[in-house]
Structures are given as structure tokens and as C-alpha cells.
Design a protein around this motif. Structure first.
Motif, short mmCIF file in Angstrom:
data_model
loop_
_atom_site.label_atom_id
_atom_site.label_comp_id
_atom_site.label_asym_id
_atom_site.label_seq_id
_atom_site.Cartn_x
_atom_site.Cartn_y
_atom_site.Cartn_z
N ARG B 8 53.26 43.12 43.63
CA ARG B 8 52.51 41.86 43.69
C ARG B 8 52.21 41.54 45.15
NH1 ARG B 8 54.86 37.03 40.37
NH2 ARG B 8 53.50 37.95 38.79
N ILE B 9 50.94 41.41 45.46
CA ILE B 9 50.51 41.17 46.84
C ILE B 9 49.92 39.75 46.91
CG2 ILE B 9 49.00 41.94 48.71
CD1 ILE B 9 51.07 44.03 48.00
N THR B 10 50.46 38.94 47.80
CA THR B 10 49.97 37.56 47.91
C THR B 10 49.33 37.27 49.27
OG1 THR B 10 52.17 36.86 48.59
CG2 THR B 10 51.62 36.63 46.25
N ALA B 27 40.83 34.76 41.10
CA ALA B 27 42.15 34.27 41.48
C ALA B 27 43.21 35.34 41.30
CB ALA B 27 42.49 33.03 40.66
N LEU B 28 42.96 36.24 40.38
CA LEU B 28 43.87 37.36 40.13
C LEU B 28 43.03 38.62 39.99
CD1 LEU B 28 46.27 36.27 37.26
CD2 LEU B 28 46.94 36.87 39.57
N TYR B 29 43.55 39.72 40.47
CA TYR B 29 42.84 40.98 40.31
C TYR B 29 43.88 42.09 40.31
CZ TYR B 29 38.39 43.49 40.32
OH TYR B 29 37.28 44.23 39.95
N PHE B 30 43.69 43.06 39.44
CA PHE B 30 44.68 44.13 39.31
C PHE B 30 44.04 45.51 39.53
CE2 PHE B 30 45.76 40.66 36.44
CZ PHE B 30 47.08 40.41 36.74
N ARG B 46 35.08 38.20 36.25
CA ARG B 46 34.85 36.93 35.59
C ARG B 46 33.35 36.69 35.45
NH1 ARG B 46 36.23 31.72 38.59
NH2 ARG B 46 34.58 31.03 37.20
N ALA B 51 37.10 31.81 34.47
CA ALA B 51 37.86 32.90 35.10
C ALA B 51 38.50 33.79 34.06
CB ALA B 51 38.93 32.31 36.01
N THR B 52 38.49 33.37 32.80
CA THR B 52 39.23 34.11 31.79
C THR B 52 38.35 34.73 30.70
OG1 THR B 52 39.60 32.10 30.53
CG2 THR B 52 41.30 32.70 32.09
N LEU B 55 39.41 38.31 30.40
CA LEU B 55 40.83 38.64 30.51
C LEU B 55 41.56 38.21 29.25
CD1 LEU B 55 41.55 37.33 34.15
CD2 LEU B 55 40.62 39.53 33.45
#
Lengths: 72, 342
Positions: B8-10, B27-30, B46, B51-52, B55
Motif C-alpha cells: 500500500r503506497i500513500t 482516489a484509489l488505483y491498483f 472511473r 468513482a465507483t 469498481l
């Protein structure tokens, strides 16, 4: 607007990952962000250091699941 | 998840931002990759609405399965290596280094793209149509995915239907680029030059009465302004700042006010508190803004707010044509450059 989006997605991700882990949420809560590895409420052991993740992947032969997110 | 090393990178400090290139307004990306930093897939992306949209648990599960399969292929040396882009680290970006890293502040994802855009604008090299309209929506092609099934088409309309894409097709390539997830597809769709007229998608399909899957290469004609999206969700990161928000008028509303149907007249819906405090403008909620320095229409902009963001620079002094309480007046407006949060 952005905060809302962040929250929604974060919740979704945590729920999703908890579901995938197939385990109940850990009662342990969130350890300190500075530790090399943290176990979150979704029961996933997150490495917090990218270089360390590469080393672990090399050692274990596993692929890396990398998450970028705004807040710890 | 025990089959993966989860990281997890913040903060983006120390991260190769060319390798991990993604629209930072997620806001999140994998990513799923291996120890040689070969990226198998992306999960994220997105649309303007939410944003969802793309996902959910099923699609994530599918992506992870695909990641594991790709990894097995890699271990068996059956997967070609992809070329790694030249590395770029946040510390190499001058504005970001001076304003964020040197002040020991968090290098948030969004700062990468925000500073990059600002540097380009300062250097006079900013292509706003590309930078502002990041991550075009595949729905503009008429492709509506069956999201839990990854890149399986749930419904094909418009350009996609005309080109022959059908419900049940699974998209596997855009151009020559293999794609496994929506994140992959959106990322590489975004790489399409904005003046392109066509793209090619490869789909896998099973015809009725045929057990075997077949691949089909399909050329799609890109619709006019296919790259255009609603910018509301990334509005706060686009220079210049105007300190008001507005909604485009309908054709009927324009007609009622005697304004051209193709114009960008819009009604002010919110005024930023700094507008008055900093003496930037005196617009009020409810004002109809219909011109900027005498211009009333634009090929892309559908509001005065968007016209200013697209065509004007930070610090410009502009004259806005306004209808207030049925009377026309001109209001002076000064734009500003972002100062960034944190």
C-alpha cells in the motif's frame, strides 16, 4: 466532492478486499503507519515499502498487488 | 490475497511515476505486477458520474485471477517482456520538489498531474484538450460494460454497434495493446491522439451454435469530440481558477434571453468566497453569464466557466457579459492560478 469520492471508494475497496480475504475483520485495528508491514481491518498484511515488496515478491515468487491511495 | 505480496503506497515520493502512470484523479488505483516490475494489469478508473462505476467485488476478483494467471505464464517464461518507460521520480519535477518535497510535505497522487500541468502552462506547452479531458469515457463509443464481468460488453450502442460490436463480446485489445481490465482499457484509450478518427478494438466472441471462441478486429469510427467528459469532478485542479460554478443554459432558456443557441451562456450556481475577498469578480448566484471579452460561442465550451478554463490563462483580466434581473451588464473578472492544498 473529492472527499466523498475517496470515502466511497475506500469503503468499497476495504469491503471488497475483506470479502476476497475470506476472513472476518481483525479486531486488532490499524497499527502504526511507520511499520514496514501493517495488518489492517481487512486482514491483509500490507507492506508499506515498495522496495521491500519487490524483495518479498522475488523471494516468495508471488506477484505484487500494489495499491495507491491518498490516505493511509 | 495471501497469493500476493500486498503493498500500500500513500505517498508518491520515491515512486517511478512513469512506470506507474495513471490518472491521478482516481482516489484509489491498483496494479498487479511481478518482481521484475512487469505490470500485468491495472485495476481502477472511473467516469464523470462516479468513482465507483467500474469498481466492484466481482470485477476485482476477476482482475486478481487474471493477474495470477499472467504471473504463472511469466514464471513459465511464456509471457513477453514489456518495455519499461524511462524512469521519472517526483524529485525530478522542479515545482513539486521546491513546493512539496523540500517542505517535507506528502507527495499526494494528484500533485503529480497538477504540478505537471502547471509546469506545462508556465512553459507555454500545455495542451488543455489533452490535459483537462483525461480518461475519456468509453460510453461515448456506445460501449456499456457488464462491469462484474470485466471487459465483457453488456450493451453496444452508437459507434460500437455500428462497427459491429455486440453484447457478450469481450474486449481483449485496443490497437495492438492487450487489455485485461477496465483500468487497462481506459488507460490506453486515453493514449489515443485527440485528433484520431478511428480506433481498433479486438474482441473475443462465441457465435451462436459455435463452441469455439473467435477473435474479431473491429474498426470504430470515433464520434465527434469523443474525448470530451464532464469535468466537474476534476474542476478544482484546472487552471485558471474562476471562483464560480455554473450550469449551461438549455436551448429554450437561451432563446428566452435572446441569446444564440450555439452560445455558451450559463447560469451561476455557486460563487467562491475568495471572489469577493480578493476582488476577483462580483458575480452572484443566479446571474446569466453569456460572453467573455465579447465571445459568446466556442467549439468545445458549453459554459463561460469552461470557456475561461479552456481558452484563458491565470491572471487574465476579462469582461464577462452578464444578465442580472433582466438587465445586461459587464462584470470584470480576474482569474487566478492554483496555489495547491498543503
Amino acid at each position: 466532492m473529492r472527499v466523498t469520492a475517496t470515502l466511497v471508494v475506500s469503503i468499497l475497496a476495504v469491503l471488497s478486499l475483506a470479502g476476497l480475504a475470506g476472513q472476518k475483520p481483525s479486531p486488532g485495528g490499524l497499527p502504526g503507519a511507520d511499520s514496514a508491514e501493517t495488518q489492517t481491518r481487512d486482514s491483509i498484511k500490507w507492506v508499506r515499502n515498495y522496495s521491500q515488496a519487490l524483495a518479498r515478491a522475488r523471494q516468495s515468487g508471488k506477484p505484487i498487488f500494489l495499491e495507491f491511495r491518498c490516505k493511509p | 490475497m495471501s497469493q500476493f505480496v500486498c503493498v500500500r503506497i500513500t505517498t508518491m515520493a520515491g515512486i517511478d511515476i512513469n512506470l506507474f502512470d495513471f490518472d491521478r484523479h482516481n482516489a484509489l488505483y491498483f496494479f498487479v505486477l511481478n518482481a521484475d516490475e512487469q505490470i500485468y494489469l491495472r485495476y481502477g478508473g472511473r467516469d464523470s458520474a462516479s468513482a465507483t462505476t467500474y469498481l466492484n467485488l466481482k470485477s476485482l476478483e476477476l482482475a486478481l485471477e487474471q493477474g495470477l494467471a499472467a504471473h504463472e505464464q511469466w514464471k513459465a517464461s511464456g509471457r513477453p517482456k514489456t518495455k519499461r518507460p524511462s524512469p521519472l521520480y517526483p524529485r525530478e519535477m522542479d515545482l513539486l520538489r521546491r513546493r512539496t518535497i523540500n517542505r517535507r510535505r506528502c507527495v499526494e497522487c494528484h500533485l503529480i498531474d497538477d504540478y505537471r500541468a502547471q509546469q506545462l502552462e508556465i512553459d507555454g506547452e500545455l495542451n488543455k484538450l489533452k490535459t483537462m479531458y483525461r480518461s475519456p469515457d468509453i460510453k461515448s463509443l456506445g460501449i456499456h460494460l457488464d462491469v462484474p464481468r470485466g471487459l465483457v460488453v453488456g450493451e453496444a450502442k452508437g459507434a460500437a454497434a455500428t462497427a459491429g460490436i455486440r453484447q457478450g463480446d469481450r474486449i481483449v485489445r485496443i490497437g495492438e495493446q492487450p487489455v485485461l481490465t477496465f483500468g487497462d482499457l481506459q488507460h490506453y484509450y486515453d493514449k489515443t491522439p485527440r485528433d484520431a478518427k478511428r480506433i481498433q478494438l479486438t474482441v473475443v466472441r462465441t457465435n451462436a451454435g459455435d463452441r469455439q471462441e473467435k477473435r474479431a478486429r473491429i474498426d470504430l469510427e470515433l464520434p465527434h469530440q469523443w474525448w470530451r467528459t464532464d469535468l466537474d469532478f476534476r474542476n478544482w485542479s484546472i487552471d485558471p481558477l474562476v471562483y464560480y460554478e455554473s450550469r449551461p443554459l438549455t436551448k429554450n432558456e437561451k432563446s428566452e434571453h435572446g441569446l444564440p443557441a450555439n452560445g455558451f451562456a450559463s447560469q451561476v450556481t455557486h460563487v467562491g468566497s475568495l471572489a469577493k475577498r480578493a476582488g476577483l469578480h462580483d458575480l452572484q448566484v443566479g446571474d446569466i453569464t453569456y460572453s467573455v471579452d465579447g465571445t459568446q460561442a466556442d467549439e468545445v465550451a458549453d459554459s463561460t466557466e469552461l470557456f475561461i478554463k479552456l481558452r484563458k490563462d491565470s491572471g487574465d483580466r476579462l469582461k464577462i457579459g452578464v444578465i442580472r434581473d433582466g438587465k445586461k451588464l459587464d462584470i470584470d473578472l480576474r482569474t487566478r492560478r492554483r496555489t495547491f492544498r498543503k
